[in-house]
Enzyme design. Structure first.
Site, short mmCIF file in Angstrom:
data_model
loop_
_atom_site.label_atom_id
_atom_site.label_comp_id
_atom_site.label_asym_id
_atom_site.label_seq_id
_atom_site.Cartn_x
_atom_site.Cartn_y
_atom_site.Cartn_z
N HIS A 98 0.85 -1.19 0.00
CA HIS A 98 0.00 0.00 0.00
C HIS A 98 0.88 1.24 0.00
O HIS A 98 1.91 1.28 0.67
CB HIS A 98 -0.95 0.02 1.20
CG HIS A 98 -0.29 -0.33 2.50
ND1 HIS A 98 0.05 -1.62 2.84
CD2 HIS A 98 0.11 0.45 3.52
CE1 HIS A 98 0.63 -1.63 4.03
NE2 HIS A 98 0.70 -0.37 4.46
N HIS A 100 1.09 5.00 1.12
CA HIS A 100 0.47 6.01 1.99
C HIS A 100 0.54 7.36 1.29
O HIS A 100 1.59 7.76 0.78
CB HIS A 100 1.26 6.13 3.30
CG HIS A 100 1.15 4.94 4.20
ND1 HIS A 100 0.19 4.83 5.17
CD2 HIS A 100 1.89 3.81 4.28
CE1 HIS A 100 0.34 3.68 5.82
NE2 HIS A 100 1.38 3.03 5.30
#
Ligand code: 5GP
Ligand code: ZN
Length: 142
Positions: A98, A100
């Protein structure tokens, strides 16, 4: 696989989605470190950047660009910190890659990427570079 981000990608678990494409989904982080803190993920389970196909990689960073534009328009931040915690040593808690995206505001009290770690090698930089380049050449031959 018991992965919370796969569940979010498959709509088996709720998330506050702010963007979606064929290969990616973007949603607000449940424990935000900044106003508008979002995460962008590939829909397919991949743990690291190296696990992505080139197509997924392009889609992921295109989605990061979309998130920056959207959050920038909506929240008018003064900047962004964009980053990936890859591997436990780097603080990756969810083993589904992921990115950020953290909107940053003047006087929000946060630091830059430089504040994440300060443990440089004692080796001279030229030696370090040699080691890195040699390993790349070995890899390309072998
Ligand atoms: P990491 O430390 O792995 O880079 O970050 C994982 C991030 O995912 C954390 O910032 C955490 O707050 C967020 N997160 C963990 N579980 C959930 C969840 O179920 N929903 C959402 N929206 N974010 C989550
Ligand atoms: Zn997953």
């Amino acid at each position: 696989m018991d992965c919370i981000f796969c569940k979010i990608a498959n709509k088996e678990m709720d998330a506050l989605t702010i963007g979606e494409g064929d290969l990616t989904i973007t949603f607000l982080d449940i424990f935000p470190h900044a106003k508008g803190h979002a995460v962008v993920i590939p829909k397919t389970h991949r743990e690291t950047v190296g696990d992505l196909t080139k197509e997924e990689l392009a889609a992921l960073f295109s989605a990061v660009q979309d998130a920056v534009q959207l959050l920038g328009h909506a929240l008018q931040p003064d900047g962004f910190t964009i980053g990936i915690n890859q591997g436990k040593a780097a603080g990756q808690a969810v083993p589904h890659l992921h990115v950020h995206v953290l909107p940053r505001f003047e006087r929000d009290g946060g630091g830059s990427v430089h504040s994440v770690v300060n443990a440089p090698s004692e080796e001279p930089l030229a030696e370090l570079r040699e080691k890195i380049v040699q390993s790349k050449q070995k890899k390309m031959v072998g």
